[in-house]
Write an enzyme that holds these catalytic residues in place. Structure first.
Site, PDB file in Angstrom:
ATOM      1  N   HIS A   1     -14.738   1.727  -4.183  1.00 35.25           N
ATOM      2  CA  HIS A   1     -14.585   1.275  -2.638  1.00 35.25           C
ATOM      3  C   HIS A   1     -15.601   2.322  -2.191  1.00 35.25           C
ATOM      4  O   HIS A   1     -15.452   3.895  -2.477  1.00 35.25           O
ATOM      5  CB  HIS A   1     -13.599   1.355  -2.100  1.00 35.25           C
ATOM      6  CG  HIS A   1     -12.346   0.536  -2.190  1.00 35.25           C
ATOM      7  ND1 HIS A   1     -11.623   0.801  -3.751  1.00 35.25           N
ATOM      8  CD2 HIS A   1     -11.826  -0.658  -1.233  1.00 35.25           C
ATOM      9  CE1 HIS A   1     -10.756  -0.160  -3.161  1.00 35.25           C
ATOM     10  NE2 HIS A   1     -10.866  -1.573  -2.308  1.00 35.25           N
TER      11      HIS A   1
ATOM     12  N   ARG B   1       0.388  -1.251   0.107  1.00 38.23           N
ATOM     13  CA  ARG B   1      -0.015   0.378   0.192  1.00 38.23           C
ATOM     14  C   ARG B   1       1.281   1.584   0.396  1.00 38.23           C
ATOM     15  O   ARG B   1       1.266   1.171   1.001  1.00 38.23           O
ATOM     16  CB  ARG B   1      -0.780   0.366   1.525  1.00 38.23           C
ATOM     17  CG  ARG B   1      -2.467  -1.040   0.956  1.00 38.23           C
ATOM     18  CD  ARG B   1      -3.156  -0.475   0.158  1.00 38.23           C
ATOM     19  NE  ARG B   1      -3.751   0.711   0.613  1.00 38.23           N
ATOM     20  CZ  ARG B   1      -5.150   0.659   1.563  1.00 38.23           C
ATOM     21  NH1 ARG B   1      -5.824   0.052   2.167  1.00 38.23           N
ATOM     22  NH2 ARG B   1      -5.147   2.107   1.874  1.00 38.23           N
TER      23      ARG B   1
ATOM     24  N   ARG C   1      -3.894   4.138  -2.846  1.00 37.54           N
ATOM     25  CA  ARG C   1      -5.340   4.295  -2.522  1.00 37.54           C
ATOM     26  C   ARG C   1      -5.489   5.781  -1.912  1.00 37.54           C
ATOM     27  O   ARG C   1      -5.243   6.412  -1.436  1.00 37.54           O
ATOM     28  CB  ARG C   1      -5.672   3.327  -0.914  1.00 37.54           C
ATOM     29  CG  ARG C   1      -7.652   3.823  -0.933  1.00 37.54           C
ATOM     30  CD  ARG C   1      -7.876   2.824  -2.345  1.00 37.54           C
ATOM     31  NE  ARG C   1      -8.094   1.114  -2.064  1.00 37.54           N
ATOM     32  CZ  ARG C   1      -8.386   0.536  -3.405  1.00 37.54           C
ATOM     33  NH1 ARG C   1      -8.098   1.388  -4.560  1.00 37.54           N
ATOM     34  NH2 ARG C   1      -7.284  -0.524  -2.960  1.00 37.54           N
TER      35      ARG C   1
ATOM     36  N   LYS D   1     -12.989  -5.413  -8.993  1.00 42.11           N
ATOM     37  CA  LYS D   1     -13.375  -5.317  -7.115  1.00 42.11           C
ATOM     38  C   LYS D   1     -14.205  -4.180  -6.689  1.00 42.11           C
ATOM     39  O   LYS D   1     -13.939  -3.294  -6.996  1.00 42.11           O
ATOM     40  CB  LYS D   1     -12.075  -5.241  -7.283  1.00 42.11           C
ATOM     41  CG  LYS D   1     -12.057  -4.902  -5.451  1.00 42.11           C
ATOM     42  CD  LYS D   1     -10.528  -4.790  -4.658  1.00 42.11           C
ATOM     43  CE  LYS D   1     -10.316  -4.515  -2.870  1.00 42.11           C
ATOM     44  NZ  LYS D   1      -9.229  -4.027  -2.673  1.00 42.11           N
TER      45      LYS D   1
END
Length: 225
Positions: free
Chosen positions: A117, A34, A59, A144
């Site tokens: 997300h 990440r 992200r 995803k």
């Protein structure tokens, strides 16, 4: 085929990441690095040290990232990961279309995980199905879709995406975040989700509701043996 187990590597420096990668090596099929939580990173050093395929994620804050990152900078980091030889690269569907298309076009040998997300809620069935259809049209390698479970029923809405995806030959990762979403992380794997995310140890979660990898494997073995 059984889904892949991915362990997120929560670290602030390359040295910390390499140490945690070594700890996770025997437990994971994939290691997620990440970048959004790292003060500095050396992608080439990370790739050279990895004994398992690496998923690189940068992200955005609006989708659960640690810090604000400009979309252009986010895309540059992901393009660098492709050039460094990452096995998987996470590209957010919310990234501006020109940047998203550039990454998809430049994927080389990296598999693109196109992700969404929803960190506060779970949309309706109709909205989720429409989102999945729109994401499918991008020709990514994996889709995803992750949402926040505020009700038990939220888990069911997200898990219902898996049969549709399998029917249409789509590799899918779909589950809910949050304490109430833990059950979806378990059943997503059982239902053929492409990849499951589990933390290395308690306190090292990259998202709310992650289950330690040793516990997740024990639960799944208990359910399926």
């Amino acid at each position: 085929m059984s889904g892949l187990f991915c362990i997120p590597i929560v670290a602030s420096t390359t040295a910390q990441a390499l140490g945690k990668m070594a700890q996770a090596d025997d437990l994971a099929d994939v290691l997620e690095v990440r970048l959004d939580g790292m003060a500095e990173f050396d992608l080439h050093a990370i790739m050279e040290a990895a004994h398992k395929p690496v998923l690189v994620t940068c992200r955005s804050r609006k989708e659960g990232g640690k810090e604000y990152i400009d979309p252009d900078q986010q895309a540059r980091c992901l393009l660098s990961a492709i050039k460094a030889g990452a096995a998987f690269v996470d590209v957010e569907f919310s990234l501006p279309s020109p940047l998203r298309k550039e990454l998809l076009h430049s994927r080389r040998n990296s598999k693109i995980i196109l992700s969404t997300h929803r960190v506060n809620d779970t949309p309706s069935v109709k909205e989720l199905e429409g989102l999945l259809r729109n994401m499918k049209g991008e020709n990514a390698d994996v889709i995803k879709i992750v949402t926040q479970a505020n009700l038990w029923e939220d888990n069911l809405r997200v898990l219902n995406l898996l049969p549709w995806a399998h029917e249409h030959n789509v590799n899918i990762i779909a589950f809910c975040m949050g304490p109430m979403g833990r059950i979806s992380r378990i059943f997503s794997h059982v239902m053929g989700g492409y990849m499951s995310f589990a933390c290395l140890n308690r306190g090292e979660e990259s998202a709310e509701g992650q289950i330690p990898i040793s516990e997740l494997k024990w639960i799944l073995e208990s359910l399926t043996s």
